[in-house]
Structures are given as C-alpha cells and as structure tokens.
Scaffold this motif. Structure first.
Motif, PDB file in Angstrom:
ATOM      1  N   ASP A 248      18.885 -13.169 -13.396  1.00 37.49           N
ATOM      2  CA  ASP A 248      20.285 -13.049 -12.983  1.00 37.49           C
ATOM      3  C   ASP A 248      20.424 -12.327 -11.649  1.00 37.49           C
ATOM      4  O   ASP A 248      21.474 -12.402 -11.012  1.00 37.49           O
ATOM      5  CB  ASP A 248      21.083 -12.301 -14.049  1.00 37.49           C
ATOM      6  N   GLY A 249      19.382 -11.617 -11.244  1.00 34.43           N
ATOM      7  CA  GLY A 249      19.434 -10.893  -9.989  1.00 34.43           C
ATOM      8  C   GLY A 249      18.168 -10.094  -9.783  1.00 34.43           C
ATOM      9  O   GLY A 249      17.228 -10.160 -10.579  1.00 34.43           O
ATOM     10  N   ALA A 250      18.138  -9.328  -8.692  1.00 38.06           N
ATOM     11  CA  ALA A 250      16.942  -8.555  -8.375  1.00 38.06           C
ATOM     12  C   ALA A 250      17.291  -7.303  -7.581  1.00 38.06           C
ATOM     13  O   ALA A 250      18.287  -7.267  -6.849  1.00 38.06           O
ATOM     14  CB  ALA A 250      15.946  -9.408  -7.592  1.00 38.06           C
ATOM     15  N   PHE A 251      16.454  -6.286  -7.767  1.00 36.77           N
ATOM     16  CA  PHE A 251      16.491  -5.054  -6.987  1.00 36.77           C
ATOM     17  C   PHE A 251      15.157  -4.957  -6.253  1.00 36.77           C
ATOM     18  O   PHE A 251      14.107  -5.215  -6.858  1.00 36.77           O
ATOM     19  CB  PHE A 251      16.624  -3.820  -7.886  1.00 36.77           C
ATOM     20  N   VAL A 252      15.205  -4.575  -4.983  1.00 40.98           N
ATOM     21  CA  VAL A 252      13.967  -4.360  -4.228  1.00 40.98           C
ATOM     22  C   VAL A 252      14.001  -2.950  -3.655  1.00 40.98           C
ATOM     23  O   VAL A 252      14.882  -2.607  -2.863  1.00 40.98           O
ATOM     24  CB  VAL A 252      13.790  -5.395  -3.096  1.00 40.98           C
ATOM     25  N   LEU A 253      13.032  -2.127  -4.068  1.00 41.29           N
ATOM     26  CA  LEU A 253      12.899  -0.758  -3.576  1.00 41.29           C
ATOM     27  C   LEU A 253      11.819  -0.749  -2.510  1.00 41.29           C
ATOM     28  O   LEU A 253      10.685  -1.181  -2.755  1.00 41.29           O
ATOM     29  CB  LEU A 253      12.509   0.170  -4.726  1.00 41.29           C
ATOM     30  N   SER A 254      12.147  -0.273  -1.314  1.00 40.55           N
ATOM     31  CA  SER A 254      11.187  -0.329  -0.206  1.00 40.55           C
ATOM     32  C   SER A 254      11.283   0.899   0.685  1.00 40.55           C
ATOM     33  O   SER A 254      12.312   1.563   0.734  1.00 40.55           O
ATOM     34  CB  SER A 254      11.420  -1.597   0.631  1.00 40.55           C
ATOM     35  N   LYS A 255      10.151   1.171   1.392  1.00 39.51           N
ATOM     36  CA  LYS A 255      10.068   2.260   2.355  1.00 39.51           C
ATOM     37  C   LYS A 255       9.567   1.718   3.674  1.00 39.51           C
ATOM     38  O   LYS A 255       8.773   0.775   3.714  1.00 39.51           O
ATOM     39  CB  LYS A 255       9.085   3.331   1.873  1.00 39.51           C
ATOM     40  N   GLU A 256       9.997   2.343   4.773  1.00 34.80           N
ATOM     41  CA  GLU A 256       9.445   2.007   6.082  1.00 34.80           C
ATOM     42  C   GLU A 256       8.026   2.553   6.193  1.00 34.80           C
ATOM     43  O   GLU A 256       7.132   1.905   6.712  1.00 34.80           O
ATOM     44  CB  GLU A 256      10.328   2.581   7.198  1.00 34.80           C
ATOM     45  N   LYS A 257       7.829   3.764   5.692  1.00 29.96           N
ATOM     46  CA  LYS A 257       6.500   4.391   5.698  1.00 29.96           C
ATOM     47  C   LYS A 257       6.196   4.876   4.279  1.00 29.96           C
ATOM     48  O   LYS A 257       7.057   5.428   3.604  1.00 29.96           O
ATOM     49  CB  LYS A 257       6.465   5.578   6.665  1.00 29.96           C
ATOM     50  N   ARG A 258       4.956   4.686   3.857  1.00 30.53           N
ATOM     51  CA  ARG A 258       4.575   5.084   2.505  1.00 30.53           C
ATOM     52  C   ARG A 258       4.744   6.582   2.295  1.00 30.53           C
ATOM     53  O   ARG A 258       5.091   7.030   1.196  1.00 30.53           O
ATOM     54  CB  ARG A 258       3.122   4.677   2.233  1.00 30.53           C
ATOM     55  N   THR A 259       4.512   7.386   3.333  1.00 29.95           N
ATOM     56  CA  THR A 259       4.592   8.842   3.189  1.00 29.95           C
ATOM     57  C   THR A 259       6.019   9.371   3.254  1.00 29.95           C
ATOM     58  O   THR A 259       6.255  10.546   3.007  1.00 29.95           O
ATOM     59  CB  THR A 259       3.759   9.523   4.295  1.00 29.95           C
ATOM     60  N   SER A 260       6.971   8.508   3.577  1.00 32.52           N
ATOM     61  CA  SER A 260       8.361   8.937   3.713  1.00 32.52           C
ATOM     62  C   SER A 260       9.000   9.156   2.351  1.00 32.52           C
ATOM     63  O   SER A 260       8.638   8.512   1.361  1.00 32.52           O
ATOM     64  CB  SER A 260       9.150   7.895   4.505  1.00 32.52           C
ATOM     65  N   ASN A 261       9.965  10.067   2.311  1.00 32.75           N
ATOM     66  CA  ASN A 261      10.761  10.277   1.103  1.00 32.75           C
ATOM     67  C   ASN A 261      12.052   9.468   1.120  1.00 32.75           C
ATOM     68  O   ASN A 261      12.853   9.561   0.187  1.00 32.75           O
ATOM     69  CB  ASN A 261      11.087  11.770   0.936  1.00 32.75           C
ATOM     70  N   ASN A 262      12.270   8.710   2.191  1.00 30.17           N
ATOM     71  CA  ASN A 262      13.452   7.862   2.307  1.00 30.17           C
ATOM     72  C   ASN A 262      13.122   6.431   1.869  1.00 30.17           C
ATOM     73  O   ASN A 262      12.039   5.928   2.176  1.00 30.17           O
ATOM     74  CB  ASN A 262      13.970   7.847   3.750  1.00 30.17           C
ATOM     75  N   ALA A 263      14.047   5.808   1.174  1.00 28.05           N
ATOM     76  CA  ALA A 263      13.842   4.432   0.722  1.00 28.05           C
ATOM     77  C   ALA A 263      15.179   3.708   0.716  1.00 28.05           C
ATOM     78  O   ALA A 263      16.253   4.318   0.754  1.00 28.05           O
ATOM     79  CB  ALA A 263      13.225   4.421  -0.671  1.00 28.05           C
ATOM     80  N   THR A 264      15.101   2.393   0.660  1.00 23.14           N
ATOM     81  CA  THR A 264      16.317   1.574   0.522  1.00 23.14           C
ATOM     82  C   THR A 264      16.193   0.752  -0.757  1.00 23.14           C
ATOM     83  O   THR A 264      15.104   0.318  -1.134  1.00 23.14           O
ATOM     84  CB  THR A 264      16.520   0.631   1.718  1.00 23.14           C
ATOM     85  N   LEU A 265      17.328   0.546  -1.390  1.00 20.88           N
ATOM     86  CA  LEU A 265      17.400  -0.275  -2.593  1.00 20.88           C
ATOM     87  C   LEU A 265      18.321  -1.451  -2.295  1.00 20.88           C
ATOM     88  O   LEU A 265      19.532  -1.270  -2.133  1.00 20.88           O
ATOM     89  CB  LEU A 265      17.922   0.543  -3.770  1.00 20.88           C
ATOM     90  N   ASP A 266      17.739  -2.643  -2.186  1.00 26.98           N
ATOM     91  CA  ASP A 266      18.525  -3.855  -1.953  1.00 26.98           C
ATOM     92  C   ASP A 266      18.825  -4.511  -3.296  1.00 26.98           C
ATOM     93  O   ASP A 266      17.948  -4.624  -4.164  1.00 26.98           O
ATOM     94  CB  ASP A 266      17.753  -4.828  -1.064  1.00 26.98           C
ATOM     95  N   VAL A 267      20.071  -4.971  -3.448  1.00 25.20           N
ATOM     96  CA  VAL A 267      20.531  -5.528  -4.722  1.00 25.20           C
ATOM     97  C   VAL A 267      21.179  -6.888  -4.465  1.00 25.20           C
ATOM     98  O   VAL A 267      21.972  -7.042  -3.533  1.00 25.20           O
ATOM     99  CB  VAL A 267      21.563  -4.597  -5.403  1.00 25.20           C
ATOM    100  N   ALA A 268      20.821  -7.875  -5.287  1.00 22.50           N
ATOM    101  CA  ALA A 268      21.446  -9.200  -5.192  1.00 22.50           C
ATOM    102  C   ALA A 268      21.453  -9.827  -6.577  1.00 22.50           C
ATOM    103  O   ALA A 268      20.577  -9.547  -7.398  1.00 22.50           O
ATOM    104  CB  ALA A 268      20.693 -10.090  -4.209  1.00 22.50           C
ATOM    105  N   GLY A 269      22.464 -10.674  -6.839  1.00 17.93           N
ATOM    106  CA  GLY A 269      22.511 -11.323  -8.142  1.00 17.93           C
ATOM    107  C   GLY A 269      23.659 -12.295  -8.262  1.00 17.93           C
ATOM    108  O   GLY A 269      24.522 -12.379  -7.390  1.00 17.93           O
ATOM    109  N   ARG A 270      23.657 -13.040  -9.377  1.00 17.77           N
ATOM    110  CA  ARG A 270      24.691 -14.049  -9.615  1.00 17.77           C
ATOM    111  C   ARG A 270      26.076 -13.413  -9.705  1.00 17.77           C
ATOM    112  O   ARG A 270      27.034 -13.888  -9.124  1.00 17.77           O
ATOM    113  CB  ARG A 270      24.387 -14.805 -10.909  1.00 17.77           C
ATOM    114  N   ASP A 271      26.179 -12.379 -10.513  1.00 20.76           N
ATOM    115  CA  ASP A 271      27.467 -11.704 -10.705  1.00 20.76           C
ATOM    116  C   ASP A 271      27.437 -10.307 -10.101  1.00 20.76           C
ATOM    117  O   ASP A 271      28.186  -9.427 -10.524  1.00 20.76           O
ATOM    118  CB  ASP A 271      27.794 -11.612 -12.206  1.00 20.76           C
ATOM    119  N   GLN A 272      26.573 -10.102  -9.137  1.00 17.80           N
ATOM    120  CA  GLN A 272      26.352  -8.792  -8.557  1.00 17.80           C
ATOM    121  C   GLN A 272      26.654  -8.821  -7.063  1.00 17.80           C
ATOM    122  O   GLN A 272      26.208  -9.718  -6.351  1.00 17.80           O
ATOM    123  CB  GLN A 272      24.897  -8.355  -8.782  1.00 17.80           C
ATOM    124  N   GLN A 273      27.400  -7.862  -6.596  1.00 17.73           N
ATOM    125  CA  GLN A 273      27.681  -7.755  -5.175  1.00 17.73           C
ATOM    126  C   GLN A 273      26.396  -7.397  -4.432  1.00 17.73           C
ATOM    127  O   GLN A 273      25.646  -6.515  -4.840  1.00 17.73           O
ATOM    128  CB  GLN A 273      28.728  -6.658  -4.955  1.00 17.73           C
TER     129      GLN A 273
END
Length: 380
Positions: A248-273
């Motif tokens: 129904d959808g997916a979340f992708v957790l990613s970092k620019e650098k492996r050692t970084s404590n910052n990350a982004t969570l991308d979200v997409a789906g059929r009934d999901q904004q």
C-alpha cells in the motif's frame, strides 16, 4: 335460565373478538410468510448464479454508494494508515531502532513526534536480533517505562512454511492487535528457492497484505535498499517493482553520510500523502527526533453537514433514526435525501473520527432508514 343466558352472551362476544383478532394476526403472518418466501427464493437464485462457471462478482455504482464500509482509522494520523507498507533503508541506518520507536508509541498510545497515535497491541518479529539485545535496546531508549501490549518474536516460520498460521494464532489470542512488524522480509522468504522476479516479489508481499487485510491490521515489512543511486528514492528499494506494486505504500529512511545523526524519511502510498521528514538521532537514547517536514500535513476541507448533525441531533440524545427526508427537514438543509445519504456514507469514517458518531442505513418494510448513534469512547 336467565342467569345461564346472561353468562353465555359475553362468551359469544369474546369468541367473536378472538376470531377477529386471530384473523388479523393470520393476515399479518401470511404477509410475512410471503415476504420470507420471496427472500428465500432470491437467495436460492443468487446461490445458483454463484455456482455457475461463468459467475463474475460485481457491484453496481448504486450499491457501492449505498454501502457504509467498516471504519478504518489510521494508527498514526497523517503518517501510518491501515494497510501493508515497506520500511526500507540501507544496512545499519537505524531501521530497527525506528521500528522499536513506532511499536512502543503505538503500544502505549502516546504521540510520535507531532502525530497523534491510536493505541493497539503490537507484534514485532525482530528476526535479526536476540532477546538480550532487545532488552538492552529497549532500556536504553525508554528506561523502565515498559508496556504489556508490545510482543517480540526473534524467530518464526517462512511465508510458505507456516508464518500465516503463526500470525493467525497470535491474532486469536490478541484480537486488539493493530500493528505487525516483520524485520526483515528476507528472513520470511524461502532460502535459496525463490527467483527474485517481479511475480515472486509481488506474490510475497501480496500474501502478507492479504493476511493483514483479513484482520484489518497494519503491517510494516522491513527491507533493504540497493547500492545503486536513483533520482527517485523509491527506485532504490532492493528487488523488483513488484514489492512496491503489491504494498500500500513505502517508507525510505536514508542518510547523506553513514556517520551523520541526520536522516530523512520519505513516505509514499496509495492513501498516504507524499512526505519528506527530517530527523535527528538522539545519540544517548538512540531514538529519532523530529526536526522538520518539507510537506504540510494535508487536512480535509471543512464539512459543515457533519458538524450540523453533531450539534443538532446530539445535543440531548445519543441516538437518532428516521428517513433521509426527515433528516433533511430536521437539519434544515437544501439537499436531496439520496444525496444526503451518499454524503453520509462517504464521510462515515470522518463522522466517527471527528465526532464519535456512527452512521448506518438499511432497508425496512417502511423503506430505507438512517441510523445515527454516538460512541463517545470511540471518538478519536
């Protein structure tokens, strides 16, 4: 003799009244009997139609509009709805910590970041961990604040080897389960047997989705990204598009650098904004903290009709029933009765979510009736 005559007269009258009463009851019974016969014959015709090799199950637009579907409230408002989702990231990016965080918040019923959470029992298949590691991780993240609604399993059967039966058994013991986490997908696939084609990828997720849908629970399936970069981050999900196609959808957790404590969570789906959320990892507790979202949380436009129902019908009562025409007149709205019923059917989940009011309609001998009743404990 006169006494006997006086005594027999009311008896005759009583018998006459009884005959009339019985006659009236008999008329009603015959009418009901005929109606039941018609219903039975219709049922027989439908059963014979379904047994035909050419049978195709369809639903008309009119029937679809009249149907009030089961209310499916999201587990996390604006973030995690009901359905089956992939949760993807590169190895050791922090996926399992995120899974524990989501599981804990849902099992307790406390907000996750700025998102409202609905409490439910959680089953977490932590298949790449053991119990000592889970114990240490949980204590580091949440200390002594334990919950009795979060269950872990570190081993299970594969999808083709009995996993469905294991989940069904758990659901029978814990019918209030709202979330099942499988960490990771690879651990429940057959070892070395599957060709990772589109059909194979689609089938594995579709089977898990069918199981989740049958129990009306949310399922999060943890998986890995591929090493190759892509402009569309969801194209980095390891495997074919069959995985994403069946979910129904997916979340992708990613970092620019492996050692970084910052990350982004991308979200997409059929009934999901579609969303992109920026997170920062707490280095002491190892939880993910919300920094900002690039997308404003979408909110439904106001629906004055629902508010009018809540204020007009339920100011002094918890239940109302009547025809759609009577409801239009009571509310003082210039809407055709059939349109009013349609709007209520479509907005049934919102009516319950925002006002704790349930809606149902059904056909009776007197025509179609509308039923509205308040469940204050169920209001979100």
């Amino acid at each position: 003799m006169e006494n006997k005559k006086e005594m027999t007269t009311p008896n005759v009258s009583a018998a006459t009244d009884t005959e009339r009463s019985l006659s009236k009851c008999t008329d009603n019974s015959i009418s009901d009997y005929d109606e039941n016969i018609k219903d039975f014959e219709e049922m027989q015709r439908e059963m014979l139609r379904q047994l035909s090799p050419s049978y195709l199950k369809t639903v008309s637009m009119a029937a679809l509009y009249e149907t009030v579907f089961d209310i499916q409230m999201p587990l996390i408002d604006g973030l995690l709805g009901r359905g089956t989702y992939l949760f993807v990231g590169s190895p050791k990016v922090g996926k399992s910590f995120m899974m524990v965080q989501i599981a804990y918040h849902i099992s307790i019923g406390i907000p996750l970041w700025d998102y409202k959470v609905r409490k439910a029992t959680v089953l977490y298949f932590a298949l790449e961990d053991d119990y000592p590691r889970l114990q240490k991780r949980l204590f580091q993240m949440y200390g002594a604040e334990e919950t009795g609604n979060l269950y872990f399993a570190t081993e299970c059967k594969t999808v083709n080897g009995g996993l469905e039966e294991q989940i069904r058994g758990f659901m029978q013991e814990h019918p209030d389960t709202g979330l099942i986490i499988i960490d990771t997908l690879k651990r429940v696939r057959e070892a070395g047997g599957a060709d990772y084609s589109y059909a194979s990828d689609y089938d594995i997720v579709a089977r898990l989705k069918a199981l989740a849908d049958s129990y009306k629970v949310t399922m999060l399936i943890v998986h890995h990204t591929r090493k190759q970069k892509s402009e569309d981050i969801f194209d980095m999900i390891s495997g074919t598009n069959g995985l994403m196609g069946a979910a129904d959808g997916a979340f992708v957790l990613s970092k620019e650098k492996r050692t970084s404590n910052n990350a982004t969570l991308d979200v997409a789906g059929r009934d999901q904004q579609d969303m992109k959320i920026h997170l920062v990892r707490d280095t002491e507790r190892l939880v993910w903290n919300f920094e900002k979202s690039e997308t404003e949380l979408w909110r439904e436009p106001p629906e004055p009709l629902l508010e009018k129902i809540a204020t007009t019908l339920f100011s002094g009562s918890n239940r109302w029933e009547g025809t759609a025409s009577e409801l239009c007149e009571l509310l003082g709205v210039d809407i055709k009765p059939n349109v009013l019923s349609l709007r209520l059917s479509i907005n049934a989940s919102r009516l319950f979510r925002d006002y704790g009011i349930r809606y149902q309609n059904s056909r009776t001998h007197d025509g179609r009736k509308v039923f509205l009743w308040k469940e204050t404990d169920g209001a979100a």
